[in-house]
Design a protein around this motif. Structure first.
Motif, PDB file in Angstrom:
ATOM      1  N   VAL A  90       0.839  -1.181   0.000  1.00 52.84           N
ATOM      2  CA  VAL A  90       0.000   0.000   0.000  1.00 52.84           C
ATOM      3  C   VAL A  90       0.883   1.243   0.000  1.00 52.84           C
ATOM      4  N   GLN A  91       0.506   2.180  -0.816  1.00 57.61           N
ATOM      5  CA  GLN A  91       1.194   3.477  -0.825  1.00 57.61           C
ATOM      6  C   GLN A  91       0.182   4.584  -0.618  1.00 57.61           C
ATOM      7  N   LEU A  92       0.589   5.571   0.134  1.00 55.77           N
ATOM      8  CA  LEU A  92      -0.251   6.740   0.376  1.00 55.77           C
ATOM      9  C   LEU A  92       0.459   7.950  -0.210  1.00 55.77           C
ATOM     10  N   GLN A  93      -0.219   8.606  -1.118  1.00 58.41           N
ATOM     11  CA  GLN A  93       0.341   9.782  -1.773  1.00 58.41           C
ATOM     12  C   GLN A  93      -0.411  11.010  -1.299  1.00 58.41           C
ATOM     13  N   ALA A  94       0.260  11.814  -0.484  1.00 60.44           N
ATOM     14  CA  ALA A  94      -0.375  12.998   0.076  1.00 60.44           C
ATOM     15  C   ALA A  94       0.014  14.230  -0.726  1.00 60.44           C
ATOM     16  N   SER A  95      -0.884  15.183  -0.753  1.00 63.99           N
ATOM     17  CA  SER A  95      -0.613  16.442  -1.435  1.00 63.99           C
ATOM     18  C   SER A  95      -1.377  17.561  -0.753  1.00 63.99           C
ATOM     19  N   GLY A  96      -1.026  18.780  -1.102  1.00 68.60           N
ATOM     20  CA  GLY A  96      -1.646  19.942  -0.494  1.00 68.60           C
ATOM     21  C   GLY A  96      -0.697  20.566   0.502  1.00 68.60           C
ATOM     22  N   GLY A  97      -1.244  21.363   1.383  1.00 72.36           N
ATOM     23  CA  GLY A  97      -0.410  22.061   2.335  1.00 72.36           C
ATOM     24  C   GLY A  97       0.127  23.350   1.758  1.00 72.36           C
ATOM     25  N   GLY A  98       0.964  24.016   2.534  1.00 74.59           N
ATOM     26  CA  GLY A  98       1.549  25.264   2.081  1.00 74.59           C
ATOM     27  C   GLY A  98       1.503  26.314   3.167  1.00 74.59           C
ATOM     28  N   LEU A  99       1.608  27.568   2.719  1.00 75.19           N
ATOM     29  CA  LEU A  99       1.634  28.705   3.629  1.00 75.19           C
ATOM     30  C   LEU A  99       0.343  29.499   3.486  1.00 75.19           C
ATOM     31  N   VAL A 100      -0.277  29.824   4.599  1.00 76.68           N
ATOM     32  CA  VAL A 100      -1.525  30.566   4.574  1.00 76.68           C
ATOM     33  C   VAL A 100      -1.574  31.494   5.783  1.00 76.68           C
ATOM     34  N   GLN A 101      -2.292  32.582   5.648  1.00 74.68           N
ATOM     35  CA  GLN A 101      -2.454  33.492   6.777  1.00 74.68           C
ATOM     36  C   GLN A 101      -3.524  32.953   7.721  1.00 74.68           C
ATOM     37  N   ALA A 102      -3.439  33.372   8.953  1.00 73.50           N
ATOM     38  CA  ALA A 102      -4.432  32.974   9.949  1.00 73.50           C
ATOM     39  C   ALA A 102      -5.832  33.329   9.448  1.00 73.50           C
ATOM     40  N   GLY A 103      -6.748  32.399   9.641  1.00 73.80           N
ATOM     41  CA  GLY A 103      -8.104  32.575   9.154  1.00 73.80           C
ATOM     42  C   GLY A 103      -8.332  32.000   7.772  1.00 73.80           C
ATOM     43  N   GLY A 104      -7.268  31.621   7.117  1.00 74.62           N
ATOM     44  CA  GLY A 104      -7.370  31.080   5.773  1.00 74.62           C
ATOM     45  C   GLY A 104      -7.696  29.602   5.772  1.00 74.62           C
ATOM     46  N   SER A 105      -7.695  29.034   4.559  1.00 77.30           N
ATOM     47  CA  SER A 105      -8.068  27.630   4.382  1.00 77.30           C
ATOM     48  C   SER A 105      -7.049  26.897   3.512  1.00 77.30           C
ATOM     49  N   LEU A 106      -6.947  25.620   3.754  1.00 73.74           N
ATOM     50  CA  LEU A 106      -6.135  24.732   2.929  1.00 73.74           C
ATOM     51  C   LEU A 106      -6.828  23.378   2.858  1.00 73.74           C
ATOM     52  N   ARG A 107      -6.528  22.619   1.817  1.00 72.27           N
ATOM     53  CA  ARG A 107      -7.063  21.265   1.709  1.00 72.27           C
ATOM     54  C   ARG A 107      -5.927  20.289   1.434  1.00 72.27           C
TER      55      ARG A 107
ATOM     56  N   CYS B 151      -0.945  11.632   6.446  1.00 74.42           N
ATOM     57  CA  CYS B 151      -2.105  10.751   6.360  1.00 74.42           C
ATOM     58  C   CYS B 151      -1.646   9.336   6.692  1.00 74.42           C
ATOM     59  N   ALA B 152      -2.568   8.550   7.179  1.00 75.59           N
ATOM     60  CA  ALA B 152      -2.240   7.194   7.608  1.00 75.59           C
ATOM     61  C   ALA B 152      -3.426   6.279   7.379  1.00 75.59           C
ATOM     62  N   LEU B 153      -3.144   5.007   7.205  1.00 77.22           N
ATOM     63  CA  LEU B 153      -4.173   4.005   6.945  1.00 77.22           C
ATOM     64  C   LEU B 153      -4.055   2.885   7.972  1.00 77.22           C
ATOM     65  N   ASP B 154      -5.183   2.514   8.509  1.00 79.60           N
ATOM     66  CA  ASP B 154      -5.251   1.442   9.497  1.00 79.60           C
ATOM     67  C   ASP B 154      -6.229   0.407   8.984  1.00 79.60           C
ATOM     68  N   PHE B 155      -5.764  -0.840   8.772  1.00 77.86           N
ATOM     69  CA  PHE B 155      -6.646  -1.880   8.264  1.00 77.86           C
ATOM     70  C   PHE B 155      -7.604  -2.404   9.315  1.00 77.86           C
ATOM     71  N   SER B 156      -7.404  -2.020  10.537  1.00 79.12           N
ATOM     72  CA  SER B 156      -8.337  -2.444  11.574  1.00 79.12           C
ATOM     73  C   SER B 156      -9.673  -1.732  11.385  1.00 79.12           C
ATOM     74  N   VAL B 157     -10.740  -2.378  11.768  1.00 82.70           N
ATOM     75  CA  VAL B 157     -12.049  -1.743  11.693  1.00 82.70           C
ATOM     76  C   VAL B 157     -12.348  -0.952  12.947  1.00 82.70           C
TER      77      VAL B 157
ATOM     78  N   LYS C 120      -0.944   2.405  15.865  1.00 79.07           N
ATOM     79  CA  LYS C 120      -1.952   1.464  15.381  1.00 79.07           C
ATOM     80  C   LYS C 120      -2.127   1.523  13.869  1.00 79.07           C
ATOM     81  N   TYR C 121      -1.574   2.539  13.249  1.00 83.97           N
ATOM     82  CA  TYR C 121      -1.756   2.716  11.812  1.00 83.97           C
ATOM     83  C   TYR C 121      -0.662   1.985  11.050  1.00 83.97           C
ATOM     84  N   ASP C 122      -1.085   1.338   9.959  1.00 83.76           N
ATOM     85  CA  ASP C 122      -0.193   0.425   9.252  1.00 83.76           C
ATOM     86  C   ASP C 122       0.667   1.114   8.195  1.00 83.76           C
TER      87      ASP C 122
END
Length: 123
Positions: free
Chosen positions: A1-18, A95-101, A109-111
């Protein structure tokens, strides 16, 4: 399993990121995906998690009402929408993935883990 994360950056207080995290490889029909963060000199801490169905979500108290976790199972992708960001949200997010339910806030606990993404909130 591979997890490919993206996003982030620099933002001013009150701003948004995804942030986005796409899982590939062997993924089962039931698993939990979560977001964690680690600020300099601090331990990695839980931020949010979502189970496979997408119906149940969990949040760390300080982000409730500001962050929203969601997932697109067709794309095996989980998102973290971060609104009303504060300087104390500054950290490397993972980000992380846990196969446990069974949901857990414990990083051990994350795999599988994705690459960290820096989120910096300026005041």
């Amino acid at each position: 399993v591979q997890l490919q994360a993206s996003g982030g950056g620099l933002v001013q207080a009150g701003g948004s990121l995804r942030l986005s995290c796409a899982a590939s490889g062997r993924t089962s029909s039931s698993y939990v995906m979560g977001w964690f963060r680690q600020a300099p000199g601090k331990e990695r801490e839980f931020v949010a998690a979502i189970i496979r169905s997408g119906i149940v979500t969990y949040y760390e108290d300080s982000v409730k009402g500001r962050f929203t976790i969601s997932r697109d199972n067709a794309k095996n992708t989980v998102y973290l929408q971060m609104n009303s960001l504060k300087p104390e949200d500054t950290a490397v997010y993972y980000c992380a993935l846990d196969f446990s339910v069974v949901f857990s806030r414990t990083p051990d606990k994350y795999d599988y883990w994705g690459r960290g993404n820096q989120v910096t909130v300026s005041s």
